[in-house]
Design a protein around this motif. Structure first.
Motif, PDB file in Angstrom:
ATOM      1  N   VAL A   9       6.700  16.374   4.413  1.00  0.00           N
ATOM      2  CA  VAL A   9       6.607  17.916   3.384  1.00  0.00           C
ATOM      3  C   VAL A   9       7.561  18.105   3.166  1.00  0.00           C
ATOM      4  O   VAL A   9       7.074  18.600   2.057  1.00  0.00           O
ATOM      5  CB  VAL A   9       5.688  18.540   4.382  1.00  0.00           C
ATOM      6  CG1 VAL A   9       4.290  17.823   5.185  1.00  0.00           C
ATOM      7  CG2 VAL A   9       6.323  19.129   5.585  1.00  0.00           C
ATOM      8  N   ILE A  10       8.757  17.632   3.396  1.00  0.00           N
ATOM      9  CA  ILE A  10       9.911  18.394   2.486  1.00  0.00           C
ATOM     10  C   ILE A  10      10.534  17.195   2.872  1.00  0.00           C
ATOM     11  O   ILE A  10      11.698  17.299   1.882  1.00  0.00           O
ATOM     12  CB  ILE A  10      11.244  19.354   3.977  1.00  0.00           C
ATOM     13  CG1 ILE A  10      11.517  18.431   4.747  1.00  0.00           C
ATOM     14  CG2 ILE A  10      10.272  20.378   4.782  1.00  0.00           C
ATOM     15  CD1 ILE A  10      12.942  19.155   6.181  1.00  0.00           C
ATOM     16  N   ASN A  11       9.830  15.962   1.911  1.00  0.00           N
ATOM     17  CA  ASN A  11      11.227  14.656   1.143  1.00  0.00           C
ATOM     18  C   ASN A  11      11.845  13.823   2.280  1.00  0.00           C
ATOM     19  O   ASN A  11      12.377  13.827   2.044  1.00  0.00           O
ATOM     20  CB  ASN A  11      10.602  15.225  -0.507  1.00  0.00           C
ATOM     21  CG  ASN A  11       9.950  15.393  -0.547  1.00  0.00           C
ATOM     22  OD1 ASN A  11       8.508  15.014  -1.281  1.00  0.00           O
ATOM     23  ND2 ASN A  11       9.560  16.173  -1.432  1.00  0.00           N
ATOM     24  N   ASN A  12      11.757  14.172   3.115  1.00  0.00           N
ATOM     25  CA  ASN A  12      12.645  13.314   3.874  1.00  0.00           C
ATOM     26  C   ASN A  12      11.737  11.785   4.072  1.00  0.00           C
ATOM     27  O   ASN A  12      10.118  11.089   4.656  1.00  0.00           O
ATOM     28  CB  ASN A  12      13.220  13.854   5.126  1.00  0.00           C
ATOM     29  CG  ASN A  12      13.787  14.863   5.072  1.00  0.00           C
ATOM     30  OD1 ASN A  12      14.692  14.548   4.276  1.00  0.00           O
ATOM     31  ND2 ASN A  12      13.941  15.684   6.217  1.00  0.00           N
TER      32      ASN A  12
ATOM     33  N   MET B 277       0.991  -1.409  -0.153  1.00  0.00           N
ATOM     34  CA  MET B 277       0.120  -0.195   0.175  1.00  0.00           C
ATOM     35  C   MET B 277       0.679   1.190   0.000  1.00  0.00           C
ATOM     36  O   MET B 277       2.254   1.192   0.419  1.00  0.00           O
ATOM     37  CB  MET B 277      -0.950  -0.011   0.898  1.00  0.00           C
ATOM     38  CG  MET B 277      -2.059  -1.329   1.416  1.00  0.00           C
ATOM     39  SD  MET B 277      -2.674  -1.413   2.903  1.00  0.00           S
ATOM     40  CE  MET B 277      -4.220  -0.126   2.776  1.00  0.00           C
ATOM     41  N   LYS B 278       0.699   2.564  -0.307  1.00  0.00           N
ATOM     42  CA  LYS B 278       0.857   3.579  -0.560  1.00  0.00           C
ATOM     43  C   LYS B 278      -0.197   4.128  -0.097  1.00  0.00           C
ATOM     44  O   LYS B 278      -1.330   4.648  -0.440  1.00  0.00           O
ATOM     45  CB  LYS B 278       1.368   4.041  -1.963  1.00  0.00           C
ATOM     46  CG  LYS B 278       2.861   3.632  -2.582  1.00  0.00           C
ATOM     47  CD  LYS B 278       3.374   4.100  -3.541  1.00  0.00           C
ATOM     48  CE  LYS B 278       2.445   3.682  -4.534  1.00  0.00           C
ATOM     49  NZ  LYS B 278       3.335   4.355  -5.775  1.00  0.00           N
ATOM     50  N   LEU B 279      -0.268   5.749   0.813  1.00  0.00           N
ATOM     51  CA  LEU B 279      -1.296   6.099   1.954  1.00  0.00           C
ATOM     52  C   LEU B 279      -0.935   8.006   1.329  1.00  0.00           C
ATOM     53  O   LEU B 279      -0.145   7.584   2.330  1.00  0.00           O
ATOM     54  CB  LEU B 279      -2.005   5.359   3.378  1.00  0.00           C
ATOM     55  CG  LEU B 279      -1.600   4.019   3.503  1.00  0.00           C
ATOM     56  CD1 LEU B 279      -0.618   3.256   3.246  1.00  0.00           C
ATOM     57  CD2 LEU B 279      -2.806   3.743   4.413  1.00  0.00           C
ATOM     58  N   ASP B 280      -1.905   7.964   1.277  1.00  0.00           N
ATOM     59  CA  ASP B 280      -1.924   9.385   1.715  1.00  0.00           C
ATOM     60  C   ASP B 280      -2.633  10.042   2.824  1.00  0.00           C
ATOM     61  O   ASP B 280      -3.950  10.528   2.573  1.00  0.00           O
ATOM     62  CB  ASP B 280      -2.520  10.335  -0.100  1.00  0.00           C
ATOM     63  CG  ASP B 280      -2.603  11.631  -0.301  1.00  0.00           C
ATOM     64  OD1 ASP B 280      -2.058  12.347   1.121  1.00  0.00           O
ATOM     65  OD2 ASP B 280      -2.491  11.970  -0.669  1.00  0.00           O
ATOM     66  N   PRO B 281      -2.319  10.989   3.441  1.00  0.00           N
ATOM     67  CA  PRO B 281      -2.937  11.226   4.972  1.00  0.00           C
ATOM     68  C   PRO B 281      -3.746  12.738   4.214  1.00  0.00           C
ATOM     69  O   PRO B 281      -4.879  13.151   5.048  1.00  0.00           O
ATOM     70  CB  PRO B 281      -1.432  11.985   5.733  1.00  0.00           C
ATOM     71  CG  PRO B 281      -0.537  12.277   4.697  1.00  0.00           C
ATOM     72  CD  PRO B 281      -0.529  11.433   3.758  1.00  0.00           C
ATOM     73  N   GLU B 282      -3.534  13.313   3.482  1.00  0.00           N
ATOM     74  CA  GLU B 282      -4.170  14.391   2.928  1.00  0.00           C
ATOM     75  C   GLU B 282      -5.953  13.327   2.634  1.00  0.00           C
ATOM     76  O   GLU B 282      -6.533  14.200   1.911  1.00  0.00           O
ATOM     77  CB  GLU B 282      -3.601  15.130   1.782  1.00  0.00           C
ATOM     78  CG  GLU B 282      -2.220  15.714   2.218  1.00  0.00           C
ATOM     79  CD  GLU B 282      -2.960  16.969   3.203  1.00  0.00           C
ATOM     80  OE1 GLU B 282      -3.963  17.140   3.496  1.00  0.00           O
ATOM     81  OE2 GLU B 282      -1.924  16.861   4.257  1.00  0.00           O
ATOM     82  N   LYS B 283      -5.923  12.276   2.286  1.00  0.00           N
ATOM     83  CA  LYS B 283      -7.837  11.621   1.525  1.00  0.00           C
ATOM     84  C   LYS B 283      -7.556  10.884   2.712  1.00  0.00           C
ATOM     85  O   LYS B 283      -7.365  10.252   3.497  1.00  0.00           O
ATOM     86  CB  LYS B 283      -6.701  10.978   0.135  1.00  0.00           C
ATOM     87  CG  LYS B 283      -6.131  12.023  -0.685  1.00  0.00           C
ATOM     88  CD  LYS B 283      -6.345  10.696  -1.716  1.00  0.00           C
ATOM     89  CE  LYS B 283      -5.621  12.204  -3.133  1.00  0.00           C
ATOM     90  NZ  LYS B 283      -5.499  11.125  -4.196  1.00  0.00           N
ATOM     91  N   ASP B 284      -8.788  10.324   2.439  1.00  0.00           N
ATOM     92  CA  ASP B 284      -9.205   9.372   3.175  1.00  0.00           C
ATOM     93  C   ASP B 284      -9.139   8.690   3.040  1.00  0.00           C
ATOM     94  O   ASP B 284     -10.357   7.354   4.066  1.00  0.00           O
ATOM     95  CB  ASP B 284     -11.213  10.214   4.501  1.00  0.00           C
ATOM     96  CG  ASP B 284     -11.047  11.562   4.596  1.00  0.00           C
ATOM     97  OD1 ASP B 284      -9.902  11.502   5.386  1.00  0.00           O
ATOM     98  OD2 ASP B 284     -12.613  12.238   4.682  1.00  0.00           O
ATOM     99  N   THR B 285      -8.879   7.568   2.047  1.00  0.00           N
ATOM    100  CA  THR B 285      -9.045   6.712   1.469  1.00  0.00           C
ATOM    101  C   THR B 285      -8.533   5.928   2.347  1.00  0.00           C
ATOM    102  O   THR B 285      -9.114   4.103   2.194  1.00  0.00           O
ATOM    103  CB  THR B 285      -8.403   6.487   0.481  1.00  0.00           C
ATOM    104  OG1 THR B 285      -8.226   7.627  -0.339  1.00  0.00           O
ATOM    105  CG2 THR B 285      -8.737   5.145  -0.135  1.00  0.00           C
ATOM    106  N   PHE B 286      -7.998   5.661   3.025  1.00  0.00           N
ATOM    107  CA  PHE B 286      -7.612   4.763   4.588  1.00  0.00           C
ATOM    108  C   PHE B 286      -7.882   5.337   5.580  1.00  0.00           C
ATOM    109  O   PHE B 286      -6.536   4.370   7.106  1.00  0.00           O
ATOM    110  CB  PHE B 286      -5.809   3.778   3.965  1.00  0.00           C
ATOM    111  CG  PHE B 286      -6.018   3.121   3.130  1.00  0.00           C
ATOM    112  CD1 PHE B 286      -6.419   2.286   1.884  1.00  0.00           C
ATOM    113  CD2 PHE B 286      -5.255   3.948   1.557  1.00  0.00           C
ATOM    114  CE1 PHE B 286      -6.265   1.628   0.858  1.00  0.00           C
ATOM    115  CE2 PHE B 286      -4.888   3.996  -0.012  1.00  0.00           C
ATOM    116  CZ  PHE B 286      -5.215   2.796  -0.187  1.00  0.00           C
ATOM    117  N   ARG B 287      -8.672   5.673   6.311  1.00  0.00           N
ATOM    118  CA  ARG B 287      -8.916   5.800   7.344  1.00  0.00           C
ATOM    119  C   ARG B 287      -9.335   4.509   8.051  1.00  0.00           C
ATOM    120  O   ARG B 287      -9.289   3.676   7.469  1.00  0.00           O
ATOM    121  CB  ARG B 287     -10.226   7.191   7.547  1.00  0.00           C
ATOM    122  CG  ARG B 287     -11.581   6.886   7.162  1.00  0.00           C
ATOM    123  CD  ARG B 287     -11.954   7.733   7.394  1.00  0.00           C
ATOM    124  NE  ARG B 287     -13.735   7.439   6.719  1.00  0.00           N
ATOM    125  CZ  ARG B 287     -14.074   6.850   5.654  1.00  0.00           C
ATOM    126  NH1 ARG B 287     -13.536   6.394   4.970  1.00  0.00           N
ATOM    127  NH2 ARG B 287     -15.339   6.176   5.588  1.00  0.00           N
TER     128      ARG B 287
END
Length: 188
Positions: free
Chosen positions: A73-76, A17-27
């Motif tokens: 957010v700074i790609n670390n 999986m890859k999860l985007d915290p800005e979306k509710d897809t994987f809440r």
């Protein structure tokens, strides 16, 4: 993201999986945790990019190790390795039952540069559920000597309950500070 090999060791990893915290897809309450459906499979072919996906490997890949990654957010990007044996990630998560891991506080905090967690509770694993927090994979901590009202955590698939809003995705929170990071889950 070359530190994947150095922090999780060697190759042979399968993306789940890859999860985007800005979306509710994987809440936490998302049906994607409880079913065999895939999402945006083509995003699974583009490597460790910031394109959300859930692959068939979620329900059909046995493993003995999980590699979790977070990109801030700074790609670390930082990674941690968890030892856990299961027939699939689905088999560990879909039933909603708590399953412990034992990576420890320091390892979980290493996912986010400069993070910290409160000193008590220290509950980690799969399907963590408390009065203020539901989390599919992660580490929960508290100021009090119990886990009933955890208010610092780091993990994946989170619902944070309070009167202001529900947070979801891949999040680390302490006090009133919330840091969101793009999340990656791999198994081998």
């Amino acid at each position: 993201m070359s530190n994947l090999s150095s922090q999780c060791g060697g190759g042979g990893w399968t993306l789940v999986m890859k999860l985007d915290p800005e979306k509710d897809t994987f809440r936490y309450k998302s049906l994607f945790w409880k079913n065999n459906a895939t999402l945006n499979v083509n995003a699974g072919l583009d490597g460790l990019t910031k394109n959300e996906t859930k692959l068939a490997s979620y329900h059909n890949t046995p493993f003995t190790e999980i590699c979790l990654g977070m990109t801030d957010v700074i790609n670390n990007t930082n990674w941690i390795l968890l030892n856990h044996t299961a027939s699939s990630l689905y088999s560990v998560i879909a039933d909603g039952n708590y399953a412990a891991t034992n990576a420890g506080r320091a390892k979980w905090m290493s996912l986010m540069d400069g993070s910290s967690l409160q000193p008590n509770c220290n509950k980690e694993g799969f399907n963590i559920k408390h009065q203020k927090l539901d989390m599919r994979i992660g580490f929960a901590a508290n100021n009090e000597d119990n886990c009933a009202s955890c208010d610092s955590f780091i993990g994946f698939g989170i619902n944070r309950h309070n009167k202001w809003k529900i947070y979801s995705g891949t999040i680390k929170s302490l006090a009133n500070i919330t840091l969101k990071a793009f999340g990656y889950i791999l198994v081998r």
